[in-house]
Design a protein around this motif. Structure first.
Motif, mmCIF file in Angstrom:
data_model
loop_
_atom_site.group_PDB
_atom_site.id
_atom_site.type_symbol
_atom_site.label_atom_id
_atom_site.label_comp_id
_atom_site.label_asym_id
_atom_site.label_seq_id
_atom_site.Cartn_x
_atom_site.Cartn_y
_atom_site.Cartn_z
ATOM 1 N N VAL A 1 27.914 29.513 -10.619
ATOM 2 C CA VAL A 1 27.413 28.197 -11.025
ATOM 3 C C VAL A 1 28.547 27.187 -11.176
ATOM 4 O O VAL A 1 28.396 26.006 -10.843
ATOM 5 C CB VAL A 1 26.617 28.304 -12.341
ATOM 6 C CG1 VAL A 1 26.199 26.921 -12.833
ATOM 7 C CG2 VAL A 1 25.389 29.171 -12.144
ATOM 8 N N SER A 2 29.682 27.648 -11.668
ATOM 9 C CA SER A 2 30.787 26.742 -11.985
ATOM 10 C C SER A 2 31.193 25.835 -10.816
ATOM 11 O O SER A 2 31.312 24.612 -10.987
ATOM 12 C CB SER A 2 31.990 27.548 -12.463
ATOM 13 O OG SER A 2 33.058 26.698 -12.826
ATOM 14 N N PRO A 3 31.398 26.357 -9.589
ATOM 15 C CA PRO A 3 31.750 25.449 -8.482
ATOM 16 C C PRO A 3 30.648 24.439 -8.175
ATOM 17 O O PRO A 3 30.934 23.278 -7.850
ATOM 18 C CB PRO A 3 31.977 26.396 -7.297
ATOM 19 C CG PRO A 3 32.292 27.717 -7.924
ATOM 20 C CD PRO A 3 31.474 27.768 -9.168
ATOM 21 N N LEU A 4 29.378 24.865 -8.283
ATOM 22 C CA LEU A 4 28.266 23.966 -7.958
ATOM 23 C C LEU A 4 28.242 22.751 -8.876
ATOM 24 O O LEU A 4 27.872 21.651 -8.455
ATOM 25 C CB LEU A 4 26.931 24.711 -8.063
ATOM 26 C CG LEU A 4 26.665 25.781 -7.003
ATOM 27 C CD1 LEU A 4 25.372 26.521 -7.323
ATOM 28 C CD2 LEU A 4 26.582 25.159 -5.620
ATOM 29 N N MET A 5 28.648 22.941 -10.126
ATOM 30 C CA MET A 5 28.603 21.832 -11.078
ATOM 31 C C MET A 5 29.574 20.719 -10.712
ATOM 32 O O MET A 5 29.412 19.578 -11.141
ATOM 33 C CB MET A 5 28.882 22.360 -12.482
ATOM 34 C CG MET A 5 27.805 23.309 -12.985
ATOM 35 S SD MET A 5 28.100 23.908 -14.661
ATOM 36 C CE MET A 5 27.796 22.426 -15.610
ATOM 37 N N LEU A 6 30.573 21.046 -9.900
ATOM 38 C CA LEU A 6 31.519 20.016 -9.453
ATOM 39 C C LEU A 6 30.940 19.128 -8.358
ATOM 40 O O LEU A 6 31.576 18.152 -7.963
ATOM 41 C CB LEU A 6 32.800 20.674 -8.946
ATOM 42 C CG LEU A 6 33.715 21.276 -10.025
ATOM 43 C CD1 LEU A 6 34.837 22.082 -9.381
ATOM 44 C CD2 LEU A 6 34.295 20.185 -10.917
ATOM 45 N N THR A 7 29.766 19.453 -7.846
ATOM 46 C CA THR A 7 29.139 18.631 -6.793
ATOM 47 C C THR A 7 28.129 17.635 -7.340
ATOM 48 O O THR A 7 27.742 16.708 -6.637
ATOM 49 C CB THR A 7 28.434 19.529 -5.764
ATOM 50 O OG1 THR A 7 27.314 20.182 -6.380
ATOM 51 C CG2 THR A 7 29.377 20.583 -5.203
ATOM 52 N N ILE A 8 27.677 17.830 -8.596
ATOM 53 C CA ILE A 8 26.615 16.980 -9.143
ATOM 54 C C ILE A 8 27.072 15.527 -9.247
ATOM 55 O O ILE A 8 26.372 14.596 -8.817
ATOM 56 C CB ILE A 8 26.161 17.498 -10.523
ATOM 57 C CG1 ILE A 8 25.616 18.928 -10.405
ATOM 58 C CG2 ILE A 8 25.105 16.568 -11.114
ATOM 59 C CD1 ILE A 8 24.417 19.058 -9.513
ATOM 60 N N GLY A 9 28.259 15.296 -9.826
ATOM 61 C CA GLY A 9 28.770 13.927 -9.959
ATOM 62 C C GLY A 9 28.944 13.229 -8.626
ATOM 63 O O GLY A 9 28.434 12.113 -8.437
#
Length: 394
Positions: A65-73
């Motif tokens: 999940v951690s890498p995916l959260m860097l794409t939201i912004g």
């Protein structure tokens, strides 16, 4: 059914919504919106299986999940940009927004390819510490807690950047343009407020982490509710994904044909009608109008046809043909009509402009000289600038 169980079903709703918009024909913004919800769906699905009761059974989901959260912004920021400026083209350099995501994935590849038993050992150590942000992990370039701060910083930068751009867009647009697009502007501001609330909850979670950090806290549900509201709003207002409604030069393409110089009319509006039925030329003209309306490129005194053609990635000859056949205008007359319309709007709506002399009005609306301003107003409006702007200026 526990509230957390709804995540399993919500992820498929996000997948369906995101897929429908990603493959939908339309402006580039729809692609970013679709990708945003596909990522949210994947993130929600993975969050369901990284709870303590499932994590040891599905260890391969750990740290996904951690890498995916860097794409939201980045995805939301690019969605907003291409929604407000639909004629902007996607450029390869924009992939740099996702460089942190790519580096984070590369960083965790050694962990992803570990045998199951080694992953379970790592998970058990994390559970023993009662935190997902352990600082004792042997895998990764930096600690998981440091990644938490990086994700927050990234989210903060993109939300702040997006808010600044949205505020600048609102302040630069005319009152008439904003009035015609109140729904899209207010919705983006409301959505931005929700994101600031989420950011506040993240800060709260950093300061007061709580006792059970390995469980999904209630603050994460608010994070998901924000996007559920966004999804419902878009479903009930799909026209927003076509971008701002134009009030520009063609004025809904429903008025009189201009044959030669236009006579001054009572309301001082110059009305132009689409003449031919060539769909390609109509489409090009629509792109041209939207580009001029959203980017205000006409305010540049040295603007050339070649420059506009390069931005729209079409041949200059095609723009010239479209303007001549569809609107009976040369490119210079087309640009000057935008400038005069802009000057009229500002003189009518902006109190500061009412005190300007005509020389300042000419310069601020994109005319390089007073002489070119006089000639353009006389040709397009049929009267001198002094006569035409007399009711707007003090």
């Amino acid at each position: 059914m526990a509230p957390i169980d709804y995540l399993f079903y919500l992820c498929f709703v996000f997948f369906a919504f995101g897929g429908s918009f990603f493959f939908k024909k339309g402006i580039v913004a729809t692609k970013f919106l679709g990708l945003l919800f596909i990522v949210l769906g994947l993130q929600t699905f993975l969050n369901y299986y990284i709870r303590p009761e499932y994590l040891l059974e599905y260890p391969h989901f750990f740290r996904t999940v951690s890498p995916l959260m860097l794409t939201i912004g980045p995805l939301y920021y690019l969605f907003q940009q291409f929604l407000l400026y639909p004629e902007r083209k996607f450029r390869p350099i924009l992939f740099l927004h996702f460089l942190p995501f790519a580096l984070h994935v590369i960083e965790y590849i050694p962990f992803y390819i570990l045998p199951t038993e080694y992953k379970i050992m790592e998970i058990k150590e994390m559970i023993s510490e009662n935190t997902i942000y352990t600082i004792h992990s042997k895998y990764g370039w930096i600690t998981m807690k440091m990644h938490l701060y990086i994700r927050f910083t990234s989210f903060f930068i993109y939300i702040g950047w997006g808010f600044y751009d949205l505020l600048a867009y609102y302040q630069s647009a005319s009152k008439t343009f904003i009035k015609n697009n109140l729904l899209i502007v207010y919705w983006l501001f409301f959505n931005m407020v929700l994101k600031f609330i989420v950011m506040g909850l993240i800060i709260y979670n950093l300061i007061y982490p709580g006792e059970k950090q390995i469980n999904l806290p209630w603050k994460d549900f608010f994070y998901l509710i924000e996007y559920v509201l966004m999804m419902l709003f878009m479903l009930f207002n799909p026209k927003l994904l076509y971008g701002p409604t134009l009030k520009g030069l063609i004025w809904q393409q429903a008025y009189h044909r201009m044959d030669g110089p236009v006579e001054l009319v009572n309301n001082k509006d110059v009305s132009i009608k689409i003449i031919s039925g060539n769909e390609k030329e109509k489409a090009l003209l629509g792109s041209l109008n939207r580009y001029f309306e959203t980017e205000r490129i006409f305010l540049k005194p040295t603007l050339t046809l070649i420059e506009v053609a390069r931005k729209l990635k079409v041949k200059p000859r095609l723009i010239r043909i479209a303007l001549q056949s569809e609107m009976n205008l040369s490119f210079s007359d087309y640009v000057n009509t935008w400038r005069i319309q802009y000057a009229e709007e500002q003189c009518r709506e902006n109190p500061k402009w009412k005190n300007y002399k005509l020389e300042v009005v000419a310069w601020e609306s994109g005319f390089g000289t007073r002489q070119s301003f006089n000639s353009a107003v006389k040709k397009i409006k049929g009267v001198s600038p002094g006569q035409y702007f007399s009711e707007f200026l003090y």
